[in-house]
Design a protein around this motif. Structure first.
Motif, mmCIF file in Angstrom:
data_model
loop_
_atom_site.group_PDB
_atom_site.id
_atom_site.type_symbol
_atom_site.label_atom_id
_atom_site.label_comp_id
_atom_site.label_asym_id
_atom_site.label_seq_id
_atom_site.Cartn_x
_atom_site.Cartn_y
_atom_site.Cartn_z
ATOM 1 N N CYS A 211 0.839 -1.187 0.000
ATOM 2 C CA CYS A 211 0.000 0.000 0.000
ATOM 3 C C CYS A 211 0.886 1.253 0.000
ATOM 4 C CB CYS A 211 -0.892 -0.008 1.230
ATOM 5 S SG CYS A 211 -1.812 1.506 1.469
ATOM 6 N N ASN A 213 0.099 4.086 0.834
ATOM 7 C CA ASN A 213 -0.294 4.948 1.951
ATOM 8 C C ASN A 213 0.305 4.479 3.275
ATOM 9 O OD1 ASN A 213 -1.757 7.103 3.155
ATOM 10 N ND2 ASN A 213 -3.286 5.614 3.849
ATOM 11 N N CYS A 214 0.261 3.155 3.558
ATOM 12 C CA CYS A 214 0.700 2.699 4.880
ATOM 13 C C CYS A 214 1.786 1.622 4.835
ATOM 14 C CB CYS A 214 -0.497 2.200 5.685
ATOM 15 S SG CYS A 214 -1.115 0.610 5.118
ATOM 16 N N CYS A 233 -7.083 -1.642 1.107
ATOM 17 C CA CYS A 233 -6.172 -1.801 2.238
ATOM 18 C C CYS A 233 -6.922 -1.534 3.536
ATOM 19 C CB CYS A 233 -5.005 -0.831 2.092
ATOM 20 S SG CYS A 233 -3.805 -0.946 3.426
ATOM 21 N N CYS A 235 -6.063 0.314 5.849
ATOM 22 C CA CYS A 235 -5.957 1.726 6.234
ATOM 23 C C CYS A 235 -7.042 2.583 5.577
ATOM 24 C CB CYS A 235 -4.582 2.281 5.887
ATOM 25 S SG CYS A 235 -4.313 2.559 4.123
ATOM 26 N N PHE A 237 -7.286 2.984 2.177
ATOM 27 C CA PHE A 237 -6.909 3.262 0.786
ATOM 28 C C PHE A 237 -7.504 2.190 -0.126
ATOM 29 C CE2 PHE A 237 -3.736 2.351 -2.635
ATOM 30 C CZ PHE A 237 -3.885 3.540 -3.349
HETATM 31 ZN ZN LIG Z 1 -2.771 1.014 3.534
#
Ligand SMILES: [Zn+2]
Length: 471
Positions: A211, A213-214, A233, A235, A237
Motif C-alpha cells: 500500500c 499509503n501505509c 487496504c 488503512c 486506501f
Molecule cells: Zn494502507
C-alpha cells in the motif's frame, strides 16, 4: 529588460545550435534545448514555455509513455496544431520542440529516472504544465548513470512532477495503486482516472504490492495486469472509481473490439463531458489497452474542441496498425512447430506482460531463456523471478543480459534453489554478438514445444538483433 535581453540571446544561440545539430549525427533532438537553457538560464525556459498559448501536457510513467504519447498526438492533431516530443524524453528535448515547432498546445513525453537527473519539481515549475498524465509505475533499472536509485526515490520523483500544480488536471491510472495514490493525495485540482471495468481482462499471474499509503500488503479482489487491478487496504486506501473505463471487450483472433465510456472533466470547458465509443484495434497485448485508455482520457481532458470527440477517437483507433508499437517488443512466432516468444522485458511489469501473452499459446512444457539484470539490480531480478516462478517452466537457461557476468551467476544460483533443471551460459558483455546468436540458437534447437526468451538486454537493439535470426 534584462530578462528580455537574455531571452533574445538564448533564442539566437539555440537557432545556431539547431543549424549545427543538422550537420552532426545523433543528439540533434537535444542540442538546441540544451544550449538555450545554458545561455538563457531557467527564466528563459519559463518564458519560452509561455509561447504555448494553451499550455503543455507531460506524459510520464515506467512503461507505456512512448505509446501513450504517440496515440495522444494522433488524437489531438485531429483538433489543432501541436508541438510534440516523444522517445527522446529529457527536458532539453521538450525545450527543443517548443523552440523549433509551431502550435498552441504542447504534448511531451517526459521520463524521470531519479531526483538528481530528472529534476521533476524544477521541470514542473519551469514548464508549468496544464496536465500530467501517468501511465503506470513499477520497479525498473535502479542504477542510473552509476548512481543508485532505489524504488522509493524513483516513485517520489514521479510524484514531484505534479505535486505543486495549482492549475490543471492530472490524468492517472486508477488500477495501479501507485498512480492512483498520486491522484488521491492531490485534492486541490481535478483528477481524471482511467481503468478497466469489465470481467474479461484478468491476470492470473498478477502480483501484489505494498500500500503506498501505509506500507502494508494490499488485498486484491482481481488482477488486471501485474500489480494493477481492484485492490483495497485496511488503512482505508482503495481503488478510486474510473472516470473513463473499458466497459467491455471482445477478443477475436484478428482484432479486439473495445467499448470505452467516459464522464470526465475537460480543462478548457471547465465542466464534465461524456462520450461512448466502440473501436476495433489489432490484438497487440493487454498493456496497450491501458495505453489506449490513457491517451483517450488525456485527449478528452485537454482538447479545446468538444464537437468531434467520439468521431476522432473512432477515426484514430479504427485505422491503427501494429507499426506504432515500439521496436524490440515481445511477440510470439511459430518456428519448426514450436511457439517461440521473444522480446524486451527490462522490468518486472514488462516480463509479466510478455508471459501473459505467451501463456495464451502454451500447450505443454515451457523452456524459459532468461537474460538477467545487472549488479545492484536485485529489485528487478526479484520482480522478474516472481513471474518466472508463477509460469513454472520445465527448464531454465540463464544468460547475462547486461554487464556483470558474476551477478548473472548469482541470480542463476538463486533460481537453482527452486528449479531442478537450470543451465548457465556466462557469455561476456564484450561478446554481445555471441550472446545474441547463442540466445537465438538455444531457442531454435530447444527440445521444448514452447520457448520464451525475455529479460534484460541492451534495450531495443538486442531484441531486434535476436529476432533477425528468425527471419
Ligand atoms: Zn494502507
Amino acid at each position: 529588460m534584462v530578462v528580455k535581453a537574455r531571452l533574445f540571446v538564448a533564442k539566437v544561440s539555440s537557432k545556431v545550435a539547431t543549424q549545427l545539430s543538422k550537420i552532426g549525427p545523433g543528439a540533434g533532438k537535444n542540442i538546441p534545448g540544451y544550449v538555450f537553457s545554458k545561455v538563457g538560464g531557467k527564466q528563459s525556459v519559463s518564458d519560452i514555455a509561455k509561447d504555448l498559448k494553451l499550455g503543455s501536457v507531460l506524459i510520464t510513467g515506467t512503461n507505456g509513455k512512448t505509446t501513450t504519447t504517440t496515440l495522444l498526438i494522433k488524437l489531438m492533431s485531429k483538433d489543432l496544431q501541436i508541438r510534440k516530443s516523444f522517445e527522446n524524453n529529457t527536458v532539453h528535448s521538450i525545450i527543443t520542440a517548443i523552440l523549433n515547432q509551431k502550435g498552441d498546445l504542447g504534448i511531451f513525453e517526459y521520463g524521470i529516472r531519479n531526483l538528481e537527473y530528472g529534476i521533476p519539481d524544477t521541470v514542473q515549475k519551469l514548464i508549468d504544465p496544464i496536465g500530467v498524465v501517468y501511465t503506470t509505475i513499477s520497479e525498473e533499472h535502479t542504477v542510473v548513470n552509476g548512481v543508485k536509485n532505489p524504488f522509493l526515490s524513483y516513485y517520489r520523483a514521479k510524484i514531484l512532477l505534479s505535486k505543486e500544480m495549482t492549475d490543471g488536471v492530472i490524468v492517472t491510472n486508477c488500477d495501479d495503486p501507485r498512480t492512483a495514490f498520486i491522484g488521491i493525495s492531490k485534492n486541490d485540482i481535478p483528477i481524471n482516472y482511467y481503468g478497466i471495468e469489465c470481467d474479461d481482462v484478468v491476470d492470473l499471474l498478477g502480483s501484489t504490492v505494498k500500500c503506498p499509503n501505509c506500507g502494508e500488503l494490499l488485498e486484491y479482489s482481481k488482477h488486471t495486469l501485474n500489480h494493477r487491478g481492484v485492490y483495497s487496504c485496511k488503512c482505508g486506501f482503495k481503488r478510486p472509481e474510473p472516470d473513463v473505463k473499458l466497459a467491455d471487450i471482445e477478443f477475436n483472433e484478428d482484432n479486439w473490439k473495445l467499448h470505452i465510456v467516459g464522464d470526465l472533466f475537460n480543462y478548457f470547458a471547465s465542466k464534465n463531458v461524456q462520450f461512448d465509443v466502440n473501436v476495433v484495434v489489432p490484438p497487440f497485448g493487454f498493456h496497450n489497452i491501458y495505453n489506449i485508455l490513457a491517451s483517450v482520457t488525456a485527449y478528452v481532458t485537454f482538447t479545446p474542441k468538444l464537437d468531434n470527440i467520439e468521431k476522432n477517437i473512432m477515426d484514430v483507433f479504427n485505422n491503427i496498425d501494429m507499426s506504432f508499437v515500439p521496436p524490440g517488443r515481445f511477440e510470439v512466432i511459430k518456428y519448426n512447430g514450436k511457439n517461440i516468444g521473444m522480446g524486451q522485458g527490462d522490468n518486472g511489469d514488462a516480463v509479466s506482460i510478455n508471459v501473459n501473452l505467451m501463456n495464451q499459446y502454451i500447450d505443454g512444457d515451457l523452456e524459459f531463456i532468461y537474460t538477467t539484470p545487472d549488479a545492484e539490480e536485485d529489485d528487478i531480478f526479484n520482480s522478474h523471478y516472481e513471474v518466472i516462478k508463477k509460469i513454472n517452466p520445465k527448464h531454465v537457461i540463464v544468460i547475462p543480459g547486461r554487464k556483470s557476468v558474476e551477478k548473472a551467476e548469482e541470480y542463476c544460483n538463486i533460481i537453482k534453489k527452486d528449479f531442478d533443471s537450470v543451465d548457465f551460459y556466462p557469455i561476456s558483455y564484450e561478446n554481445l554478438d555471441e550472446r545474441i546468436s547463442k540466445v537465438a540458437e538455444l531457442a531454435k534447437n530447444s527440445s521444448y514445444d514452447n520457448v520464451i526468451l525475455t529479460g534484460c538486454g541492451e534495450e531495443f537493439a538486442f531484441w531486434e538483433s535476436v529476432k533477425r535470426n528468425f527471419d
